[in-house]
Design a protein around this motif. Structure first.
Motif, PDB file in Angstrom:
ATOM      1  N   THR A   1      41.313  34.224  37.639  1.00 49.38           N
ATOM      2  CA  THR A   1      40.209  34.170  38.602  1.00 49.38           C
ATOM      3  C   THR A   1      40.565  33.299  39.804  1.00 49.38           C
ATOM      4  O   THR A   1      40.223  33.626  40.951  1.00 49.38           O
ATOM      5  CB  THR A   1      38.939  33.615  37.915  1.00 49.38           C
ATOM      6  OG1 THR A   1      38.702  34.355  36.722  1.00 49.38           O
ATOM      7  CG2 THR A   1      37.728  33.748  38.817  1.00 49.38           C
TER       8      THR A   1
ATOM      9  N   LYS B   1      42.733  43.431  47.644  1.00 50.64           N
ATOM     10  CA  LYS B   1      42.657  44.811  47.163  1.00 50.64           C
ATOM     11  C   LYS B   1      43.977  45.234  46.507  1.00 50.64           C
ATOM     12  O   LYS B   1      43.991  45.816  45.421  1.00 50.64           O
ATOM     13  CB  LYS B   1      42.345  45.721  48.368  1.00 50.64           C
ATOM     14  CG  LYS B   1      41.563  46.965  48.019  1.00 50.64           C
ATOM     15  CD  LYS B   1      41.608  47.963  49.142  1.00 50.64           C
ATOM     16  CE  LYS B   1      40.408  48.000  50.003  1.00 50.64           C
ATOM     17  NZ  LYS B   1      40.468  48.986  51.098  1.00 50.64           N
TER      18      LYS B   1
ATOM     19  N   SER C   1      44.596  42.914  43.176  1.00 56.38           N
ATOM     20  CA  SER C   1      43.670  43.150  42.063  1.00 56.38           C
ATOM     21  C   SER C   1      43.876  44.535  41.447  1.00 56.38           C
ATOM     22  O   SER C   1      43.560  44.745  40.275  1.00 56.38           O
ATOM     23  CB  SER C   1      42.218  42.991  42.535  1.00 56.38           C
ATOM     24  OG  SER C   1      41.918  43.920  43.559  1.00 56.38           O
TER      25      SER C   1
ATOM     26  N   ILE D   1      43.885  46.646  36.100  1.00 57.69           N
ATOM     27  CA  ILE D   1      43.832  47.841  35.243  1.00 57.69           C
ATOM     28  C   ILE D   1      44.588  49.034  35.829  1.00 57.69           C
ATOM     29  O   ILE D   1      44.701  50.065  35.179  1.00 57.69           O
ATOM     30  CB  ILE D   1      42.371  48.249  34.914  1.00 57.69           C
ATOM     31  CG1 ILE D   1      41.623  48.743  36.158  1.00 57.69           C
ATOM     32  CG2 ILE D   1      41.616  47.105  34.261  1.00 57.69           C
ATOM     33  CD1 ILE D   1      40.262  49.366  35.830  1.00 57.69           C
TER      34      ILE D   1
ATOM     35  N   MET E   1      32.443  41.183  35.558  1.00 57.12           N
ATOM     36  CA  MET E   1      32.786  39.783  35.311  1.00 57.12           C
ATOM     37  C   MET E   1      32.056  39.273  34.057  1.00 57.12           C
ATOM     38  O   MET E   1      32.652  38.598  33.215  1.00 57.12           O
ATOM     39  CB  MET E   1      32.388  38.965  36.548  1.00 57.12           C
ATOM     40  CG  MET E   1      32.750  37.504  36.523  1.00 57.12           C
ATOM     41  SD  MET E   1      34.518  37.219  36.390  1.00 57.12           S
ATOM     42  CE  MET E   1      34.998  36.967  38.090  1.00 57.12           C
TER      43      MET E   1
ATOM     44  N   GLY F   1      41.492  42.685  32.234  1.00 55.50           N
ATOM     45  CA  GLY F   1      41.398  43.788  33.191  1.00 55.50           C
ATOM     46  C   GLY F   1      40.066  43.773  33.924  1.00 55.50           C
ATOM     47  O   GLY F   1      40.004  43.968  35.145  1.00 55.50           O
TER      48      GLY F   1
ATOM     49  N   ASN G   1      38.143  41.162  34.425  1.00 53.09           N
ATOM     50  CA  ASN G   1      38.140  39.986  35.303  1.00 53.09           C
ATOM     51  C   ASN G   1      38.814  40.336  36.636  1.00 53.09           C
ATOM     52  O   ASN G   1      38.206  40.205  37.707  1.00 53.09           O
ATOM     53  CB  ASN G   1      38.863  38.830  34.585  1.00 53.09           C
ATOM     54  CG  ASN G   1      38.828  37.508  35.354  1.00 53.09           C
ATOM     55  OD1 ASN G   1      38.236  37.403  36.418  1.00 53.09           O
ATOM     56  ND2 ASN G   1      39.476  36.491  34.809  1.00 53.09           N
ATOM     57  N   THR G   2      40.037  40.819  36.568  1.00 49.67           N
ATOM     58  CA  THR G   2      40.772  41.145  37.795  1.00 49.67           C
ATOM     59  C   THR G   2      40.080  42.268  38.566  1.00 49.67           C
ATOM     60  O   THR G   2      40.014  42.253  39.797  1.00 49.67           O
ATOM     61  CB  THR G   2      42.213  41.565  37.456  1.00 49.67           C
ATOM     62  OG1 THR G   2      42.804  40.566  36.622  1.00 49.67           O
ATOM     63  CG2 THR G   2      43.060  41.727  38.712  1.00 49.67           C
ATOM     64  N   ASN G   3      39.543  43.244  37.828  1.00 48.48           N
ATOM     65  CA  ASN G   3      38.966  44.411  38.493  1.00 48.48           C
ATOM     66  C   ASN G   3      37.654  44.100  39.232  1.00 48.48           C
ATOM     67  O   ASN G   3      37.286  44.807  40.171  1.00 48.48           O
ATOM     68  CB  ASN G   3      38.732  45.548  37.494  1.00 48.48           C
ATOM     69  CG  ASN G   3      38.748  46.876  38.198  1.00 48.48           C
ATOM     70  OD1 ASN G   3      39.719  47.216  38.873  1.00 48.48           O
ATOM     71  ND2 ASN G   3      37.667  47.633  38.094  1.00 48.48           N
TER      72      ASN G   3
ATOM     73  N   PHE H   1      37.353  41.850  41.280  1.00 47.64           N
ATOM     74  CA  PHE H   1      37.758  41.590  42.667  1.00 47.64           C
ATOM     75  C   PHE H   1      38.258  42.859  43.351  1.00 47.64           C
ATOM     76  O   PHE H   1      38.199  42.970  44.572  1.00 47.64           O
ATOM     77  CB  PHE H   1      38.794  40.460  42.691  1.00 47.64           C
ATOM     78  CG  PHE H   1      38.226  39.189  42.117  1.00 47.64           C
ATOM     79  CD1 PHE H   1      37.305  38.451  42.845  1.00 47.64           C
ATOM     80  CD2 PHE H   1      38.539  38.759  40.830  1.00 47.64           C
ATOM     81  CE1 PHE H   1      36.725  37.299  42.317  1.00 47.64           C
ATOM     82  CE2 PHE H   1      37.964  37.613  40.293  1.00 47.64           C
ATOM     83  CZ  PHE H   1      37.056  36.887  41.035  1.00 47.64           C
ATOM     84  N   ASN H   2      38.725  43.814  42.551  1.00 52.27           N
ATOM     85  CA  ASN H   2      39.123  45.093  43.134  1.00 52.27           C
ATOM     86  C   ASN H   2      37.907  45.861  43.628  1.00 52.27           C
ATOM     87  O   ASN H   2      37.918  46.450  44.711  1.00 52.27           O
ATOM     88  CB  ASN H   2      39.920  45.913  42.111  1.00 52.27           C
ATOM     89  CG  ASN H   2      40.622  47.081  42.766  1.00 52.27           C
ATOM     90  OD1 ASN H   2      40.271  48.235  42.544  1.00 52.27           O
ATOM     91  ND2 ASN H   2      41.586  46.791  43.613  1.00 52.27           N
TER      92      ASN H   2
ATOM     93  N   SER I   1      36.491  44.000  46.769  1.00 51.73           N
ATOM     94  CA  SER I   1      37.327  44.131  47.976  1.00 51.73           C
ATOM     95  C   SER I   1      37.404  45.578  48.458  1.00 51.73           C
ATOM     96  O   SER I   1      37.813  45.839  49.584  1.00 51.73           O
ATOM     97  CB  SER I   1      38.735  43.567  47.730  1.00 51.73           C
ATOM     98  OG  SER I   1      39.369  44.248  46.676  1.00 51.73           O
ATOM     99  N   SER I   2      37.020  46.515  47.602  1.00 55.53           N
ATOM    100  CA  SER I   2      37.022  47.929  48.010  1.00 55.53           C
ATOM    101  C   SER I   2      35.680  48.378  48.598  1.00 55.53           C
ATOM    102  O   SER I   2      35.565  49.511  49.073  1.00 55.53           O
ATOM    103  CB  SER I   2      37.358  48.823  46.805  1.00 55.53           C
ATOM    104  OG  SER I   2      38.608  48.466  46.266  1.00 55.53           O
TER     105      SER I   2
ATOM    106  N   VAL J   1      32.890  40.092  52.549  1.00 58.62           N
ATOM    107  CA  VAL J   1      33.666  40.310  51.322  1.00 58.62           C
ATOM    108  C   VAL J   1      34.419  39.036  50.936  1.00 58.62           C
ATOM    109  O   VAL J   1      34.409  38.613  49.779  1.00 58.62           O
ATOM    110  CB  VAL J   1      34.657  41.490  51.498  1.00 58.62           C
ATOM    111  CG1 VAL J   1      35.615  41.589  50.323  1.00 58.62           C
ATOM    112  CG2 VAL J   1      33.897  42.800  51.668  1.00 58.62           C
ATOM    113  N   VAL J   2      35.038  38.402  51.931  1.00 58.17           N
ATOM    114  CA  VAL J   2      35.800  37.173  51.657  1.00 58.17           C
ATOM    115  C   VAL J   2      34.861  36.082  51.134  1.00 58.17           C
ATOM    116  O   VAL J   2      35.178  35.379  50.161  1.00 58.17           O
ATOM    117  CB  VAL J   2      36.540  36.694  52.928  1.00 58.17           C
ATOM    118  CG1 VAL J   2      37.175  35.323  52.703  1.00 58.17           C
ATOM    119  CG2 VAL J   2      37.605  37.714  53.321  1.00 58.17           C
TER     120      VAL J   2
ATOM    121  N   ILE K   1      33.832  36.812  47.519  1.00 56.71           N
ATOM    122  CA  ILE K   1      34.935  36.551  46.573  1.00 56.71           C
ATOM    123  C   ILE K   1      35.152  35.054  46.412  1.00 56.71           C
ATOM    124  O   ILE K   1      35.418  34.568  45.305  1.00 56.71           O
ATOM    125  CB  ILE K   1      36.220  37.280  47.030  1.00 56.71           C
ATOM    126  CG1 ILE K   1      36.036  38.785  46.828  1.00 56.71           C
ATOM    127  CG2 ILE K   1      37.451  36.765  46.279  1.00 56.71           C
ATOM    128  CD1 ILE K   1      37.158  39.646  47.351  1.00 56.71           C
TER     129      ILE K   1
ATOM    130  N   SER L   1      34.748  33.630  42.683  1.00 63.99           N
ATOM    131  CA  SER L   1      35.985  33.162  42.037  1.00 63.99           C
ATOM    132  C   SER L   1      35.924  31.664  41.744  1.00 63.99           C
ATOM    133  O   SER L   1      36.589  31.179  40.832  1.00 63.99           O
ATOM    134  CB  SER L   1      37.200  33.498  42.903  1.00 63.99           C
ATOM    135  OG  SER L   1      37.105  32.865  44.161  1.00 63.99           O
TER     136      SER L   1
END
Lengths: 285, 285
Positions: free
Chosen positions: A114, A135, A138, A143, B71, B111, B113-115, B117-118, B121-122, B130-131, B134, B138
């Motif tokens: 994180t 982007k 992550s 995944i 999350m 997966g 957790n990381t996703n 942020f995906n 950010s998408s 967005v920033v 995050i 985070s």
């Protein structure tokens, strides 16, 4: 060249750790144990070397580089867990869960994962670049890359996936290792204002070559040189040597390295990156 | 009101899962098992309700809301692991590691957790928002919030932290639970273009109240109503009832709820948020 970068990155990670005051000492120690515990810093160096093709490095570039090393440290802590590779040794030191227990090791990994995004989103960079970097990372460390590859690796070792060995070993290596290295190169391209395509290809070829060499070293090197347990054979892991044989694996690694170098050579001043690619294939651990 | 939101969120999470094609079925199933497995969707609802104070919700707001639930799902999978709470039951179903094994459960959590942020950010939102989102998430779901609180919780249950019980139970609840709920409120404020301060306070009070009620229910409710194992007593967890007694705990939870409601009442149209706060204290699981 590599050692210069490594020293700077190590000292900046050390400063990061010193600046934290989390009030839970054992947790902070567990985080920093793995973050400061050596490592080649290859991911950070790759990214920084690409930015430097365009301009001198800034403090903000380094922040992103540190974040990449946090992501890497998390992945190693979780890979080593008893439920995963059950590794006792990493970089010639006891693994995180051996020192701090499985619970804190899981949490240290979670926290580093994180926090990667906290460090990147806190960098004073243009917002659109920060979003693009997050982007990329992550997806390729999550995944759609590293975590997926690790899942495929684990399931393949107990023959749970009904795919051919060649398809599978390629899928695992591409996702588990190459995607993250590719992400580092793409992030370097974003920060250096390059077209992403060349660096993306370079990273993928390099990452595949890197993992095949990793498999190869697991067979030919001893535990002390590797600094970690030799787990591929014990764990019934699907490796390039197992699928293609030793000679053919080395040949493939060299071919991928040549493809990587051929791709990057078109870029002005890419000698350092060529050197990095050569180092990766010649390394002993 | 809560059920309406919940239905939309559940169906959007279902669509997200259907759209994935990760080539490793067991891994994808492990991810989606926990993501689709009921839940009050409180974090998403909190955020969305705040945005709606200002304007109708967009598809992009919902993406951020889904990310918050990813999350949350990751945190529950990892909390339930054998090395952590060793829970067998969650929402009246077997926990992730019971169904898919500890290795896949760790990876499914990683997966997700990381996703998170995906997905954020998408989203097609202004980059600076967005920033900011995050950065908030985070920090408060990571080493400056949720993960830190979980570490303190685990260490306190084996008496490894040399702090007073009152300091510690407050530190744990604030970090483990309240910070993430606070983040959801702050993110709602960012998306709705509000001053963050009021919503930040509201989230913190609400989060503290929420966790005290959670502790209280662990004592007075049965396993079936809770839908999960009653672990606080077994695990020697530091809870509000243990430190303050049952009556005083309920009193504190109500006081914090009143503080939350008092804070938010200044905002036009905040009846829904008041209703949410009342629901949290009156809930049975």
């Amino acid at each position: 060249m590599i050692d210069n970068y490594k020293q700077i990155i190590d000292s900046k990670l050390y400063i990061f750790c010193k600046q934290q005051n989390l009030h839970v000492d054992q947790f902070q120690e567990a985080l920093c144990y793995s973050l400061l515990n050596g490592g080649k810093r290859l991911r950070a160096i790759l990214m920084l070397s690409i930015v430097e093709l365009k301009r001198p490095l800034s403090e903000e570039d380094y922040k992103v580089a540190l974040a990449l090393e946090m992501m890497h440290a998390y992945s190693l802590i979780h890979d080593d867990l008893p439920a995963m590779d059950n590794a006792l040794l990493r970089r010639n030191l006891p693994t995180n869960h051996i020192v701090f227990g499985e619970d804190l090791a899981i949490l240290a990994g979670d926290g580093l994962n994180t926090n990667t995004f906290n460090v990147i989103s806190s960098a004073r960079l243009p917002s659109d670049k920060v979003v693009e970097i997050i982007k990329i990372l992550s997806a390729k460390a999550g995944i759609y890359g590293m975590v997926l590859g690790q899942a495929a690796d684990i399931l393949s070792s107990i023959n749970k996936l009904k795919k051919s060995d060649k398809w599978l070993v390629n899928f695992i290596h591409k996702n588990k290792t190459a995607r993250f290295l590719q992400a580092c190169c793409e992030i370097g391209a974003v920060l250096g204002d390059f077209e992403r395509d060349i660096f993306s290809k370079f990273g993928l070829y390099l990452g595949m070559s890197y993992q095949i060499i990793d498999d190869y070293l697991d067979v030919v090197s001893d535990k002390k040189t590797l600094g970690k347990d030799k787990k591929d054979i014990d764990n019934n892991t699907l490796t390039y040597p197992r699928v293609y044989g030793m000679e053919k694996s080395l040949e493939l690694a060299n071919k991928l390295k040549s493809l990587a170098i051929g791709t990057i050579k078109k870029v002005n001043g890419s000698e350092k990156l060529v050197e990095l690619a050569e180092y990766i294939v010649k390394r002993v651990n």
